[in-house]
Design an enzyme around this catalytic site. Structure first.
Site, short mmCIF file in Angstrom:
data_model
loop_
_atom_site.label_atom_id
_atom_site.label_comp_id
_atom_site.label_asym_id
_atom_site.label_seq_id
_atom_site.Cartn_x
_atom_site.Cartn_y
_atom_site.Cartn_z
N CYS A 158 -11.71 -2.88 10.64
CA CYS A 158 -11.31 -2.70 9.24
C CYS A 158 -11.59 -1.25 8.87
O CYS A 158 -12.01 -0.47 9.71
CB CYS A 158 -11.99 -3.70 8.31
SG CYS A 158 -13.77 -3.53 8.11
N CYS A 195 -6.63 -2.02 8.23
CA CYS A 195 -6.79 -0.62 8.63
C CYS A 195 -5.45 0.06 8.87
O CYS A 195 -5.38 1.21 9.25
CB CYS A 195 -7.69 -0.47 9.85
SG CYS A 195 -7.01 -1.12 11.37
N CYS A 242 -5.12 1.96 13.99
CA CYS A 242 -5.51 1.35 15.25
C CYS A 242 -4.49 1.68 16.34
O CYS A 242 -3.31 1.38 16.19
CB CYS A 242 -5.61 -0.17 15.07
SG CYS A 242 -6.35 -0.99 16.47
#
Length: 137
Positions: free
Chosen positions: A11, A85, A89
């Site tokens: 996150c 997020c 990523c």
């Protein structure tokens, strides 16, 4: 899938959702699954409301510390679960990715964090069941 699958929870701040998910996975799966968590912009400390909410369920995340998301952490994980997020990523082929849409507990009191905690527990239980099925195959 290896003998012991690995899961990375990601996150933004690695202070609430991902720490609660990691805590639940460690608590429910023991050492059967390797657990990691990280954040795209880690906070300085864990959300105290998340710590309190998890403690109410007998899960201690007081020793957890927010960690920065690295490419290595993603590469070393079989399953990558993101929680708000966005595109931070990195994507690698051969990995299982899931995005769990969960409210951000940042700045919330424990009353607001409890339903998020409970939602995460249910998702972690489903994750464990799916990983056990994949290991049988």
């Amino acid at each position: 899938m290896p003998d012991r699958p690995s899961v990375l929870f990601v996150c933004v701040h690695n202070a609430g959702r991902s720490q609660m998910a990691a805590g639940w996975l460690r608590h429910l799966a023991g050492d059967r699954i390797e657990v990691r968590s990280a954040g795209s912009a880690p906070a300085d400390s864990i959300n105290p409301s998340a710590v309190e909410a998890m403690a109410e369920e007998g899960v201690d995340i007081t020793s957890a510390t927010p960690k920065v998301l690295t490419r290595d952490a993603v590469q070393q994980s079989d399953v990558v679960i993101t929680m708000g997020c966005g595109d931070a990523c990195p994507i690698f082929t051969g990995k299982r990715y899931e995005d769990w849409e969960l409210p951000d507990p940042a700045g919330q009191g424990v009353e607001a964090v409890r339903p998020i905690r409970d939602d995460i527990r249910g998702r972690v239980e489903e994750l464990i069941a799916s990983l056990e099925v994949e290991q049988i195959r």
